[in-house]
Design a protein around this motif. Structure first.
Motif, PDB file in Angstrom:
ATOM      1  N   ALA A  51       0.892  -1.162   0.000  1.00 35.46           N
ATOM      2  CA  ALA A  51       0.000   0.000   0.000  1.00 35.46           C
ATOM      3  C   ALA A  51       0.928   1.209   0.000  1.00 35.46           C
ATOM      4  CB  ALA A  51      -0.907  -0.008   1.215  1.00 35.46           C
ATOM      5  N   GLU A  52       0.921   1.943  -1.087  1.00 34.96           N
ATOM      6  CA  GLU A  52       1.853   3.057  -1.277  1.00 34.96           C
ATOM      7  C   GLU A  52       1.088   4.362  -1.455  1.00 34.96           C
ATOM      8  OE1 GLU A  52       5.072   2.607  -0.907  1.00 34.96           O
ATOM      9  OE2 GLU A  52       4.934   0.426  -0.785  1.00 34.96           O
ATOM     10  N   ARG A  53       1.797   5.394  -1.848  1.00 34.72           N
ATOM     11  CA  ARG A  53       1.190   6.720  -2.016  1.00 34.72           C
ATOM     12  C   ARG A  53       0.316   6.836  -3.265  1.00 34.72           C
ATOM     13  NH1 ARG A  53       3.511  11.031   1.181  1.00 34.72           N
ATOM     14  NH2 ARG A  53       5.217  10.200   2.423  1.00 34.72           N
ATOM     15  N   ASN A  54       0.540   5.983  -4.260  1.00 33.90           N
ATOM     16  CA  ASN A  54      -0.260   6.110  -5.478  1.00 33.90           C
ATOM     17  C   ASN A  54      -0.787   4.776  -6.010  1.00 33.90           C
ATOM     18  OD1 ASN A  54       2.211   5.167  -6.249  1.00 33.90           O
ATOM     19  ND2 ASN A  54       2.539   6.643  -7.884  1.00 33.90           N
ATOM     20  N   PHE A  55      -0.618   3.709  -5.241  1.00 29.93           N
ATOM     21  CA  PHE A  55      -1.153   2.423  -5.674  1.00 29.93           C
ATOM     22  C   PHE A  55      -1.180   1.433  -4.511  1.00 29.93           C
ATOM     23  CE2 PHE A  55       3.379   1.695  -5.997  1.00 29.93           C
ATOM     24  CZ  PHE A  55       3.537   0.365  -5.638  1.00 29.93           C
ATOM     25  N   ASN A 117      -4.079   5.762  -2.108  1.00 31.22           N
ATOM     26  CA  ASN A 117      -3.005   6.370  -1.328  1.00 31.22           C
ATOM     27  C   ASN A 117      -3.125   5.963   0.134  1.00 31.22           C
ATOM     28  OD1 ASN A 117      -1.134   8.014  -0.069  1.00 31.22           O
ATOM     29  ND2 ASN A 117      -1.986   9.929  -0.833  1.00 31.22           N
ATOM     30  N   VAL A 118      -2.175   5.157   0.591  1.00 30.16           N
ATOM     31  CA  VAL A 118      -2.197   4.689   1.980  1.00 30.16           C
ATOM     32  C   VAL A 118      -2.073   5.852   2.966  1.00 30.16           C
ATOM     33  CG1 VAL A 118       0.284   4.267   2.263  1.00 30.16           C
ATOM     34  CG2 VAL A 118      -1.381   2.846   3.500  1.00 30.16           C
ATOM     35  N   MET A 119      -1.528   6.978   2.530  1.00 31.75           N
ATOM     36  CA  MET A 119      -1.362   8.132   3.410  1.00 31.75           C
ATOM     37  C   MET A 119      -2.693   8.865   3.647  1.00 31.75           C
ATOM     38  SD  MET A 119       1.709   7.584   3.992  1.00 31.75           S
ATOM     39  CE  MET A 119       2.152   8.944   5.015  1.00 31.75           C
ATOM     40  N   ASP A 120      -3.688   8.556   2.824  1.00 26.19           N
ATOM     41  CA  ASP A 120      -5.018   9.151   2.969  1.00 26.19           C
ATOM     42  C   ASP A 120      -5.943   8.108   3.604  1.00 26.19           C
ATOM     43  OD1 ASP A 120      -7.551  10.247   2.736  1.00 26.19           O
ATOM     44  OD2 ASP A 120      -7.351  10.738   0.608  1.00 26.19           O
ATOM     45  N   GLN A 121      -6.266   8.302   4.854  1.00 24.85           N
ATOM     46  CA  GLN A 121      -7.081   7.324   5.584  1.00 24.85           C
ATOM     47  C   GLN A 121      -8.436   7.090   4.910  1.00 24.85           C
ATOM     48  OE1 GLN A 121      -7.084   8.105   9.778  1.00 24.85           O
ATOM     49  NE2 GLN A 121      -7.576   5.988  10.278  1.00 24.85           N
ATOM     50  N   ASN A 122      -8.897   8.049   4.127  1.00 22.26           N
ATOM     51  CA  ASN A 122     -10.149   7.860   3.394  1.00 22.26           C
ATOM     52  C   ASN A 122     -10.029   6.777   2.326  1.00 22.26           C
ATOM     53  OD1 ASN A 122     -11.573   9.903   4.805  1.00 22.26           O
ATOM     54  ND2 ASN A 122     -10.620  11.467   3.527  1.00 22.26           N
ATOM     55  N   ASP A 123      -8.793   6.484   1.886  1.00 21.54           N
ATOM     56  CA  ASP A 123      -8.563   5.433   0.889  1.00 21.54           C
ATOM     57  C   ASP A 123      -8.428   4.048   1.515  1.00 21.54           C
ATOM     58  OD1 ASP A 123      -8.669   7.185  -1.225  1.00 21.54           O
ATOM     59  OD2 ASP A 123      -6.547   7.015  -1.778  1.00 21.54           O
ATOM     60  N   TRP A 124      -8.293   3.979   2.825  1.00 21.87           N
ATOM     61  CA  TRP A 124      -8.076   2.679   3.455  1.00 21.87           C
ATOM     62  C   TRP A 124      -9.171   1.665   3.146  1.00 21.87           C
ATOM     63  CZ3 TRP A 124      -5.641   3.333   8.991  1.00 21.87           C
ATOM     64  CH2 TRP A 124      -4.409   3.994   8.868  1.00 21.87           C
ATOM     65  N   PRO A 125     -10.454   2.035   3.191  1.00 21.65           N
ATOM     66  CA  PRO A 125     -11.484   1.037   2.849  1.00 21.65           C
ATOM     67  C   PRO A 125     -11.320   0.493   1.422  1.00 21.65           C
ATOM     68  CG  PRO A 125     -12.479   2.886   3.996  1.00 21.65           C
ATOM     69  CD  PRO A 125     -11.058   3.286   3.686  1.00 21.65           C
ATOM     70  N   ALA A 126     -10.956   1.354   0.486  1.00 20.18           N
ATOM     71  CA  ALA A 126     -10.759   0.903  -0.901  1.00 20.18           C
ATOM     72  C   ALA A 126      -9.536  -0.003  -1.013  1.00 20.18           C
ATOM     73  CB  ALA A 126     -10.619   2.104  -1.835  1.00 20.18           C
TER      74      ALA A 126
END
Length: 152
Positions: A51-55, A117-126
């Motif tokens: 889980a990275e910044r862009n993928f 983006n793993v740095m964006d907690q909003n992306d964690w569910p995705a």
């Protein structure tokens, strides 16, 4: 921008959350497993989730130092391509003898989801929704195919 310590903490928090989310899910044999640190039980073959910044990505990596043995493992995996893709219901990217992030030569089969983006907690569910069904499918695949690799 995040400091190294902040970046490290966010990544650790993500993998902890992923582990907690996956904890109640049994493996193909009905046992508890550490999904985020999945052990294939075969030397030099790993399931890698990133889980990275862009993928985000998930895959099987073959890291044997001997290029010929690495190729043999890869070709054995290639024999099971239809089974893997049937289990995951999708086509994966197959790469033999490529360089990883540490400039080592590896072979891998992977699926990548861009724009996460793993740095964006909003992306964690995705990210979790991307990784979960694939690691479960890999486990089911591996449960059936592992003996073929143990014999190599």
């Amino acid at each position: 921008m995040y400091s190294k310590a902040e970046t490290s903490k966010i990544r650790k928090d993500f993998w902890t959350a992923f582990g907690l989310y996956m904890k109640p899910v049994p493996n193909a044999e009905g046992r508890k497993t550490q999904w985020q640190n999945y052990k294939t039980g075969v030397k030099d073959i790993y399931f890698r989730m990133r889980a990275e910044r862009n993928f985000a990505s998930i895959g099987i990596e073959i890291t044997h130092n001997d290029a010929e043995l690495q190729q043999l493992y890869y070709e054995q995996l290639l024999e099971f391509k239809k089974i893997l893709e049937s289990e995951t219901n999708e086509i994966w990217k197959w790469e033999m003898h490529v360089h990883d992030d540490h400039n080592r030569i590896i072979s891998r089969v992977q699926k990548v989801a861009h724009g996460l983006n793993v740095m964006d907690q909003n992306d964690w569910p995705a990210i979790i929704s991307f990784l979960k069904p694939r690691i479960i499918a890999l486990d089911t695949f591996w449960n059936n195919m592992k003996p073929a690799f143990e014999e190599l």
